[in-house]
Design a protein around this motif. Structure first.
Motif, PDB file in Angstrom:
ATOM      1  N   HIS A  61      39.413  56.476  83.775  1.00  0.00           N
ATOM      2  CA  HIS A  61      38.830  56.183  82.461  1.00  0.00           C
ATOM      3  C   HIS A  61      39.357  57.182  81.434  1.00  0.00           C
ATOM      4  O   HIS A  61      40.058  58.139  81.777  1.00  0.00           O
ATOM      5  CB  HIS A  61      37.305  56.161  82.524  1.00  0.00           C
ATOM      6  CG  HIS A  61      36.671  57.417  83.027  1.00  0.00           C
ATOM      7  ND1 HIS A  61      36.743  58.614  82.353  1.00  0.00           N
ATOM      8  CD2 HIS A  61      35.953  57.671  84.160  1.00  0.00           C
ATOM      9  CE1 HIS A  61      36.096  59.541  83.018  1.00  0.00           C
ATOM     10  NE2 HIS A  61      35.612  59.003  84.133  1.00  0.00           N
ATOM     11  N   LYS A  74      42.190  45.628  72.692  1.00  0.00           N
ATOM     12  CA  LYS A  74      41.708  45.711  71.303  1.00  0.00           C
ATOM     13  C   LYS A  74      42.830  46.112  70.344  1.00  0.00           C
ATOM     14  O   LYS A  74      42.579  46.595  69.234  1.00  0.00           O
ATOM     15  CB  LYS A  74      40.581  46.743  71.209  1.00  0.00           C
ATOM     16  CG  LYS A  74      39.292  46.293  71.877  1.00  0.00           C
ATOM     17  CD  LYS A  74      38.239  47.377  71.727  1.00  0.00           C
ATOM     18  CE  LYS A  74      36.945  47.023  72.416  1.00  0.00           C
ATOM     19  NZ  LYS A  74      36.049  46.219  71.630  1.00  0.00           N
ATOM     20  N   TYR A 103      45.004  57.161  71.161  1.00  0.00           N
ATOM     21  CA  TYR A 103      44.018  57.967  71.905  1.00  0.00           C
ATOM     22  C   TYR A 103      44.552  59.386  72.095  1.00  0.00           C
ATOM     23  O   TYR A 103      43.814  60.370  71.954  1.00  0.00           O
ATOM     24  CB  TYR A 103      43.693  57.312  73.249  1.00  0.00           C
ATOM     25  CG  TYR A 103      42.742  58.146  74.088  1.00  0.00           C
ATOM     26  CD1 TYR A 103      41.511  58.563  73.584  1.00  0.00           C
ATOM     27  CD2 TYR A 103      43.092  58.546  75.376  1.00  0.00           C
ATOM     28  CE1 TYR A 103      40.655  59.353  74.327  1.00  0.00           C
ATOM     29  CE2 TYR A 103      42.243  59.334  76.139  1.00  0.00           C
ATOM     30  CZ  TYR A 103      41.022  59.732  75.606  1.00  0.00           C
ATOM     31  OH  TYR A 103      40.178  60.529  76.345  1.00  0.00           O
ATOM     32  N   THR A 114      41.353  48.462  78.208  1.00  0.00           N
ATOM     33  CA  THR A 114      40.399  48.013  77.187  1.00  0.00           C
ATOM     34  C   THR A 114      40.977  48.304  75.796  1.00  0.00           C
ATOM     35  O   THR A 114      40.846  47.493  74.884  1.00  0.00           O
ATOM     36  CB  THR A 114      39.046  48.741  77.347  1.00  0.00           C
ATOM     37  OG1 THR A 114      38.751  48.827  78.723  1.00  0.00           O
ATOM     38  CG2 THR A 114      37.936  48.059  76.610  1.00  0.00           C
ATOM     39  N   ILE A 163      35.540  53.436  79.852  1.00  0.00           N
ATOM     40  CA  ILE A 163      36.537  52.662  79.112  1.00  0.00           C
ATOM     41  C   ILE A 163      37.913  53.056  79.640  1.00  0.00           C
ATOM     42  O   ILE A 163      38.190  54.240  79.831  1.00  0.00           O
ATOM     43  CB  ILE A 163      36.443  52.993  77.604  1.00  0.00           C
ATOM     44  CG1 ILE A 163      35.040  52.666  77.095  1.00  0.00           C
ATOM     45  CG2 ILE A 163      37.492  52.243  76.795  1.00  0.00           C
ATOM     46  CD1 ILE A 163      34.735  53.247  75.723  1.00  0.00           C
ATOM     47  N   THR A 164      38.741  52.058  79.892  1.00  0.00           N
ATOM     48  CA  THR A 164      40.089  52.344  80.403  1.00  0.00           C
ATOM     49  C   THR A 164      41.126  52.094  79.298  1.00  0.00           C
ATOM     50  O   THR A 164      40.812  51.525  78.261  1.00  0.00           O
ATOM     51  CB  THR A 164      40.416  51.427  81.595  1.00  0.00           C
ATOM     52  OG1 THR A 164      40.435  50.081  81.107  1.00  0.00           O
ATOM     53  CG2 THR A 164      39.399  51.552  82.716  1.00  0.00           C
ATOM     54  N   TRP A 200      34.607  54.085  68.655  1.00  0.00           N
ATOM     55  CA  TRP A 200      35.699  53.177  68.276  1.00  0.00           C
ATOM     56  C   TRP A 200      36.186  53.502  66.872  1.00  0.00           C
ATOM     57  O   TRP A 200      37.380  53.398  66.589  1.00  0.00           O
ATOM     58  CB  TRP A 200      35.245  51.717  68.369  1.00  0.00           C
ATOM     59  CG  TRP A 200      35.055  51.309  69.802  1.00  0.00           C
ATOM     60  CD1 TRP A 200      33.883  51.116  70.450  1.00  0.00           C
ATOM     61  CD2 TRP A 200      36.093  51.093  70.774  1.00  0.00           C
ATOM     62  NE1 TRP A 200      34.109  50.798  71.760  1.00  0.00           N
ATOM     63  CE2 TRP A 200      35.464  50.770  71.987  1.00  0.00           C
ATOM     64  CE3 TRP A 200      37.490  51.155  70.738  1.00  0.00           C
ATOM     65  CZ2 TRP A 200      36.173  50.490  73.151  1.00  0.00           C
ATOM     66  CZ3 TRP A 200      38.207  50.879  71.890  1.00  0.00           C
ATOM     67  CH2 TRP A 200      37.557  50.554  73.083  1.00  0.00           C
ATOM     68  N   ASN A 260      29.659  53.172  82.020  1.00  0.00           N
ATOM     69  CA  ASN A 260      30.027  53.442  80.627  1.00  0.00           C
ATOM     70  C   ASN A 260      31.509  53.713  80.442  1.00  0.00           C
ATOM     71  O   ASN A 260      31.918  54.271  79.464  1.00  0.00           O
ATOM     72  CB  ASN A 260      29.205  54.621  80.097  1.00  0.00           C
ATOM     73  CG  ASN A 260      29.496  55.905  80.855  1.00  0.00           C
ATOM     74  OD1 ASN A 260      30.484  55.989  81.577  1.00  0.00           O
ATOM     75  ND2 ASN A 260      28.661  56.909  80.695  1.00  0.00           N
TER      76      ASN A 260
END
Ligand code: AMP
Ligand code: ZN
Length: 460
Positions: A39, A295, A302, A291, A287-288, A319, A285
């Motif tokens: 993640h 989007k 990141y 994901t 997020i990878t 986000w 919870n």
């Protein structure tokens, strides 16, 4: 060579770095447990390690870096209880409970992990040793600890006797504060709740050894692999801060119990958090990178977000922050794409900026300041464009943001020529000519925006 200072969890302060061998750094980064996708929080650890590595390379060091792959022996709790994480994955994926099936799962998530590293522009380490390929090393180390009087056996495994190692807990100074070791459900057979398993018995599945069938403890794996690939003494050992109280103190106890000097600098990244707390594989919870891609967020956005904070400060994921990082990162790339390499070379301030950059990154990886410096360089009117470009791309060797890649749009040569002419006209305060050139550029399908930071160009 310029001085480097690193926050060392072992000394509790920022220490000046000196390597064991001149110009060489030996570094071990605690690697992933490959029972699921990594993640964003996990990946923070490897972006941190990558910037650390790049900083050393920038300073002229050669680096030997090891990231281990934990593919056996990691239990749900750091305290040697709970279910084995890899077994959990076998059950989740409907696979037989066998060692080959475990390796299959490990290989799958290892490949995904490597893809994530590449997507984040993380340089791959010299070695990715798998714990299951290094059982013999675990056995030898456990035997040595036995000979040195540090082990005892219970009904479920072979344990390290922490009372025999008075310095236990020196990393992060957790000697007295160790709630993590005194939970309800403690193992009554342990002499001390701080004691930890070197080997866990398992009659159904595992490796045959002189002490019984089973699996190595997660901690012994890391010590055995780091010593095998880097030597009994090496420069740096890293991981997330969750590793300080148990995993890394256990590693120190094992290594020193075997008579090895072990790691000289211990560095830890803070957590990536979400509203409910730490982002964790065991929670829902996480997020990878996939994901993000779904989007339309580039993994490097990141990376940009991470670099805009200090690795040792917690970072709350949102986000909005990530989208903001993506906008800033794209803008940076656009600006760089517009710099002409043949305008005004030999600017005066180059040395000053280079020194400043080195000062920031050598100061315990101050990436937020290094990143602001990149923006400052781009805004500095006294610098020639060619120099700006050269300098920013040089800094990007450490930041790793691929600032020279322009996959969104490539400005055609004829447009670039007009942009340069227009910039020159503006510098000469010939606004009539500059307006004409703007119209010509627009006719070719490109829009121009003049901002205090400079001129932005994008397809209409
Ligand atoms: P694991 O695969 O769980 O063994 O973790 C791999 C690395 O990720 C370790 O160095 C952990 O300390 C680190 N880590 C786990 N969760 C987080 C998080 N939320 N933020 C930052 N690092 C983390
Ligand atoms: Zn480890």
């Amino acid at each position: 060579m310029k001085d480097i200072f690193l926050q060392n969890t072992l000394s509790g302060k920022k220490d000046k770095f000196t390597s064991i061998t001149p110009n060489q750094v030996l570094m071990y980064n605690c690697g992933p447990t490959v029972y699921n996708y990594a993640h964003l929080g996990n990946l923070r650890s490897y972006v941190f390690a990558d910037v650390l590595r790049r900083m050393f390379e920038y300073n002229g060091y050669e680096i030997k870096q090891v990231i281990n792959i934990t593919d056996i022996g990691h239990l749900s709790s750091d305290n040697d209880d709970g279910e084995d994480k890899m077994t959990k994955a076998l059950k989740r994926e409907g696979k037989p409970l066998t060692l080959p099936a475990m390796r299959e799962v490990a290989n799958f998530y290892f490949d995904k992990f490597k893809e994530d590293l590449l997507a984040l522009n993380i340089e791959l380490p010299s070695e990715f040793p798998f714990a299951s390929d290094n059982i013999q090393e675990d056995i030898e180390l456990i035997k040595k600890l036995g000979e040195n009087g540090f082990t005892y056996t219970t009904s479920d495994g072979l344990y390290f006797d922490t009372d025999k190692f008075p310095e236990y807990g020196k990393l992060g100074n957790i000697r007295s504060v160790d709630e993590s070791h005194s939970r309800i459900g403690a193992n009554p057979e342990k002499r001390n709740q701080k004691d930890f398993a070197l080997w866990k018995f398992n009659n159904e599945m595992g490796y045959e050894t002189p002490f019984g069938k089973g699996f190595p403890g997660w901690h012994i794996e890391c010590t055995a692999m780091s010593v095998k690939y880097l030597g009994k003494e090496f420069d740096i050992h890293t991981g997330g801060i969750d590793h300080i109280p148990v995993h890394h103190n256990n590693e120190i106890a094992q290594a020193e119990g075997a008579g090895y000097p072990f790691a000289r600098y211990w560095m830890h990244n803070a957590f990536l958090t979400v509203e409910s707390g730490k982002m964790a594989k065991s929670e829902e919870n996480f997020i990878t990178l996939n994901t993000l891609k779904e989007k339309s967020i580039d993994p490097l956005a990141y990376r940009y977000l991470l670099l805009s904070g200090q690795y040792s400060s917690p970072l709350q994921f949102s986000w909005e922050a990530l989208e903001g990082a993506q906008t800033a990162w794209k803008k940076l790339k656009e600006k760089i794409s517009l710099l002409s390499v043949d305008i005004k070379p030999d600017s005066e301030n180059i040395e000053k900026y280079r020194n400043e950059f080195s000062e920031y990154i050598n100061d315990d990886l101050n990436t937020p300041r290094a990143l602001s410096l990149v923006w400052e360089v781009l805004k500095d009117q006294s610098l020639g464009e060619a120099d700006k470009k050269e300098m920013v791309l040089r800094f990007d060797k450490v930041l790793g943001l691929q600032l020279n890649k322009h996959e969104e749009f490539e400005i055609p040569e004829n447009v670039k020529v007009l942009i340069n002419e227009r910039n020159e006209a503006r510098n000469d305060k010939n606004f009539e000519k500059s307006d004409e050139l703007r119209k010509e550029i627009e006719k070719l399908g490109y829009e121009i925006k003049d901002t205090p930071e400079g001129t932005n160009v994008s397809p209409v």
